[in-house]
Design a protein around this motif. Structure first.
Motif, PDB file in Angstrom:
ATOM      1  N   ARG A  84     -14.341   3.972   8.122  1.00  0.00           N
ATOM      2  CA  ARG A  84     -15.784   3.769   7.990  1.00  0.00           C
ATOM      3  C   ARG A  84     -16.293   2.738   8.992  1.00  0.00           C
ATOM      4  O   ARG A  84     -17.366   2.902   9.587  1.00  0.00           O
ATOM      5  N   ARG A  85     -15.491   1.690   9.200  1.00  0.00           N
ATOM      6  CA  ARG A  85     -15.933   0.609  10.085  1.00  0.00           C
ATOM      7  C   ARG A  85     -15.774   0.951  11.562  1.00  0.00           C
ATOM      8  O   ARG A  85     -16.620   0.564  12.390  1.00  0.00           O
ATOM      9  N   PHE A  86     -14.691   1.624  11.906  1.00  0.00           N
ATOM     10  CA  PHE A  86     -14.360   1.819  13.317  1.00  0.00           C
ATOM     11  C   PHE A  86     -14.484   3.275  13.781  1.00  0.00           C
ATOM     12  O   PHE A  86     -14.188   3.590  14.933  1.00  0.00           O
ATOM     13  N   ASN A  87     -14.872   4.140  12.851  1.00  0.00           N
ATOM     14  CA  ASN A  87     -15.090   5.549  13.182  1.00  0.00           C
ATOM     15  C   ASN A  87     -13.831   6.233  13.703  1.00  0.00           C
ATOM     16  O   ASN A  87     -13.903   7.144  14.543  1.00  0.00           O
ATOM     17  N   ARG A  88     -12.703   5.793  13.223  1.00  0.00           N
ATOM     18  CA  ARG A  88     -11.424   6.441  13.534  1.00  0.00           C
ATOM     19  C   ARG A  88     -10.409   6.013  12.487  1.00  0.00           C
ATOM     20  O   ARG A  88     -10.544   4.961  11.877  1.00  0.00           O
ATOM     21  N   LEU A  89      -9.404   6.846  12.283  1.00  0.00           N
ATOM     22  CA  LEU A  89      -8.345   6.503  11.338  1.00  0.00           C
ATOM     23  C   LEU A  89      -7.275   5.674  12.032  1.00  0.00           C
ATOM     24  O   LEU A  89      -6.918   5.951  13.181  1.00  0.00           O
ATOM     25  N   PRO A  90      -6.734   4.668  11.342  1.00  0.00           N
ATOM     26  CA  PRO A  90      -5.616   3.922  11.897  1.00  0.00           C
ATOM     27  C   PRO A  90      -4.326   4.716  11.731  1.00  0.00           C
ATOM     28  O   PRO A  90      -4.310   5.733  11.012  1.00  0.00           O
ATOM     29  N   PRO A  91      -3.238   4.287  12.356  1.00  0.00           N
ATOM     30  CA  PRO A  91      -1.963   4.986  12.157  1.00  0.00           C
ATOM     31  C   PRO A  91      -1.537   4.946  10.693  1.00  0.00           C
ATOM     32  O   PRO A  91      -1.902   4.033   9.939  1.00  0.00           O
ATOM     33  N   GLY A  92      -0.747   5.946  10.304  1.00  0.00           N
ATOM     34  CA  GLY A  92      -0.173   5.922   8.966  1.00  0.00           C
ATOM     35  C   GLY A  92       0.896   4.844   8.858  1.00  0.00           C
ATOM     36  O   GLY A  92       1.241   4.183   9.846  1.00  0.00           O
ATOM     37  N   ILE A  93       1.405   4.664   7.653  1.00  0.00           N
ATOM     38  CA  ILE A  93       2.404   3.621   7.401  1.00  0.00           C
ATOM     39  C   ILE A  93       3.504   4.175   6.500  1.00  0.00           C
ATOM     40  O   ILE A  93       3.223   4.851   5.492  1.00  0.00           O
ATOM     41  N   ASP A  94       4.745   3.899   6.868  1.00  0.00           N
ATOM     42  CA  ASP A  94       5.890   4.112   5.990  1.00  0.00           C
ATOM     43  C   ASP A  94       6.125   2.827   5.207  1.00  0.00           C
ATOM     44  O   ASP A  94       6.136   1.727   5.791  1.00  0.00           O
ATOM     45  N   VAL A  95       6.321   2.956   3.895  1.00  0.00           N
ATOM     46  CA  VAL A  95       6.542   1.797   3.036  1.00  0.00           C
ATOM     47  C   VAL A  95       7.873   1.957   2.310  1.00  0.00           C
ATOM     48  O   VAL A  95       8.151   3.010   1.731  1.00  0.00           O
ATOM     49  N   ARG A  96       8.650   0.922   2.353  1.00  0.00           N
ATOM     50  CA  ARG A  96       9.867   0.860   1.541  1.00  0.00           C
ATOM     51  C   ARG A  96       9.778  -0.382   0.656  1.00  0.00           C
ATOM     52  O   ARG A  96       9.401  -1.451   1.134  1.00  0.00           O
ATOM     53  N   ILE A  97      10.129  -0.217  -0.615  1.00  0.00           N
ATOM     54  CA  ILE A  97      10.010  -1.329  -1.555  1.00  0.00           C
ATOM     55  C   ILE A  97      11.329  -1.608  -2.258  1.00  0.00           C
ATOM     56  O   ILE A  97      12.013  -0.695  -2.712  1.00  0.00           O
ATOM     57  N   GLU A  98      11.672  -2.866  -2.311  1.00  0.00           N
ATOM     58  CA  GLU A  98      12.818  -3.323  -3.109  1.00  0.00           C
ATOM     59  C   GLU A  98      12.262  -3.935  -4.387  1.00  0.00           C
ATOM     60  O   GLU A  98      11.695  -5.038  -4.371  1.00  0.00           O
ATOM     61  N   LYS A  99      12.395  -3.201  -5.495  1.00  0.00           N
ATOM     62  CA  LYS A  99      11.820  -3.644  -6.768  1.00  0.00           C
ATOM     63  C   LYS A  99      12.759  -4.612  -7.483  1.00  0.00           C
ATOM     64  O   LYS A  99      13.933  -4.339  -7.678  1.00  0.00           O
ATOM     65  N   ARG A 100      12.205  -5.740  -7.868  1.00  0.00           N
ATOM     66  CA  ARG A 100      12.914  -6.693  -8.714  1.00  0.00           C
ATOM     67  C   ARG A 100      12.137  -6.961  -9.999  1.00  0.00           C
ATOM     68  O   ARG A 100      12.717  -7.346 -11.010  1.00  0.00           O
ATOM     69  N   LEU A 101      10.834  -6.772  -9.940  1.00  0.00           N
ATOM     70  CA  LEU A 101       9.990  -7.074 -11.095  1.00  0.00           C
ATOM     71  C   LEU A 101       9.889  -5.859 -12.005  1.00  0.00           C
ATOM     72  O   LEU A 101       9.658  -4.743 -11.537  1.00  0.00           O
ATOM     73  N   PRO A 102      10.040  -6.055 -13.316  1.00  0.00           N
ATOM     74  CA  PRO A 102      10.012  -4.926 -14.248  1.00  0.00           C
ATOM     75  C   PRO A 102       8.599  -4.420 -14.497  1.00  0.00           C
ATOM     76  O   PRO A 102       7.624  -5.170 -14.397  1.00  0.00           O
ATOM     77  N   MET A 103       8.496  -3.136 -14.814  1.00  0.00           N
ATOM     78  CA  MET A 103       7.208  -2.587 -15.234  1.00  0.00           C
ATOM     79  C   MET A 103       6.895  -3.062 -16.648  1.00  0.00           C
ATOM     80  O   MET A 103       7.792  -3.208 -17.474  1.00  0.00           O
TER      81      MET A 103
END
Length: 299
Positions: A84-103
């Motif tokens: 919306r701000r820059f009139n173009r999409l930024p690159p996508g992102i790969d995310v990897r998460i190491e979970k330690r906190l319980p749900m």
């Protein structure tokens, strides 16, 4: 050179040093007061820019489908705001998460992950959003997200965006995970939940002086009585830890914590925790570690 990845990004847990329900509006929304305290224990996230525009979570998180993950939703929301701000999409992102906190632990794990993702993406995309702007993006996704973006000990009121920085304790905590997730809705819909605690002020919190070492911290957690009634493992953890210091549940549960002056004191208690529970010690933090990592200057 443009940075294309951020690895080892911390998403720390929070503790509610107290949590009061001071009223309930006609629409059913509960009015709360609390002090949020960051601690140096949490999840860790890695981010890598993609050549396309997709947001992809690389690893499974038990019980959390990718489409429902706050991390993915937060990144997609920021991506849309970028467009919306820059009139173009930024690159996508790969995310990897190491979970330690319980749900369902009352530690804010999902919200903390989302806040770290927003800070990291804002940096990688060079989007230039301020902390306040990121907080506004995060609030509709989760009431605790603005606090983690705020990034320091805070007296909280309202729906999560009314935050005032306060001085928190310099101490160590022992935290017990009772092994049962506590659904927030089950607590707030309970008919016996106390909803009329007298409002307090920042000055009340800062001026609190315990009469003795065993008298505990300021205020109480109004959700604890309901949670311990509905979930006996939480009650058992409160009782056990209470034999070693003032014990309190954080958030809507299920984790239980107690504060100690030194790491040695915390370690001594930690060594005695029954093997049926996961338990750990953590120190209080004055600032979110992502702020230092990204060298963010608060406006």
């Amino acid at each position: 050179m443009t940075l294309t990845s951020l690895h080892g990004c911390p998403a720390p847990a929070k503790l509610n040093l107290f949590l009061h329900v001071i009223g309930r509006r006609a629409d059913g929304y509960h009015m709360l007061q609390s002090v949020f305290q960051l601690i140096d224990h949490g999840d860790t996230l890695d981010f890598d820019l993609r050549e396309d525009e997709r947001i992809v979570r690389l690893n499974e998180v038990p019980g959390v489908p990718e489409e429902q993950d706050l991390i993915v939703r937060a990144l997609r929301t920021l991506q849309a705001e970028f467009e919306r701000r820059f009139n173009r999409l930024p690159p996508g992102i790969d995310v990897r998460i190491e979970k330690r906190l319980p749900m369902g632990g009352g530690l804010g794990g999902g919200s903390s992950d989302a806040a770290t993702a927003l800070m990291a993406a804002n940096y990688l995309w060079q989007a230039g959003l301020t902390t306040a702007e990121l907080m506004a993006i995060g609030l509709p996704l989760g009431a605790d997200i603005p606090f983690f973006l705020f990034g320091e000990t805070a007296f909280a009121q309202g729906v999560g965006d009314d935050l005032q920085a306060v001085s928190g304790p310099d101490c160590w905590y022992v935290v017990i995970e009772p092994g049962v997730p506590v659904p927030t809705a089950a607590i707030f819909t309970a008919p016996d939940l106390t909803r009329n605690t007298k409002p307090v002020t920042v000055a009340d919190f800062l001026g609190h002086k315990p009469e003795s070492k065993d008298s505990g911290g300021f205020g109480k957690n109004d959700l604890q009585d309901v949670a311990t009634r509905l979930f006996p493992p939480v009650a058992e953890a409160v009782e056990w830890l209470g034999n070693h210091g003032a014990a309190r549940m954080t958030g809507s549960g299920a984790c239980v914590f107690s504060a100690f002056s030194t790491e040695q004191e915390a370690e001594q208690v930690l060594m005695q925790v029954p093997a049926k529970w996961i338990a750990w010690k953590a120190r209080s933090l004055t600032k979110h570690p992502m702020k230092s990592l990204l060298q963010i200057n608060e406006l």
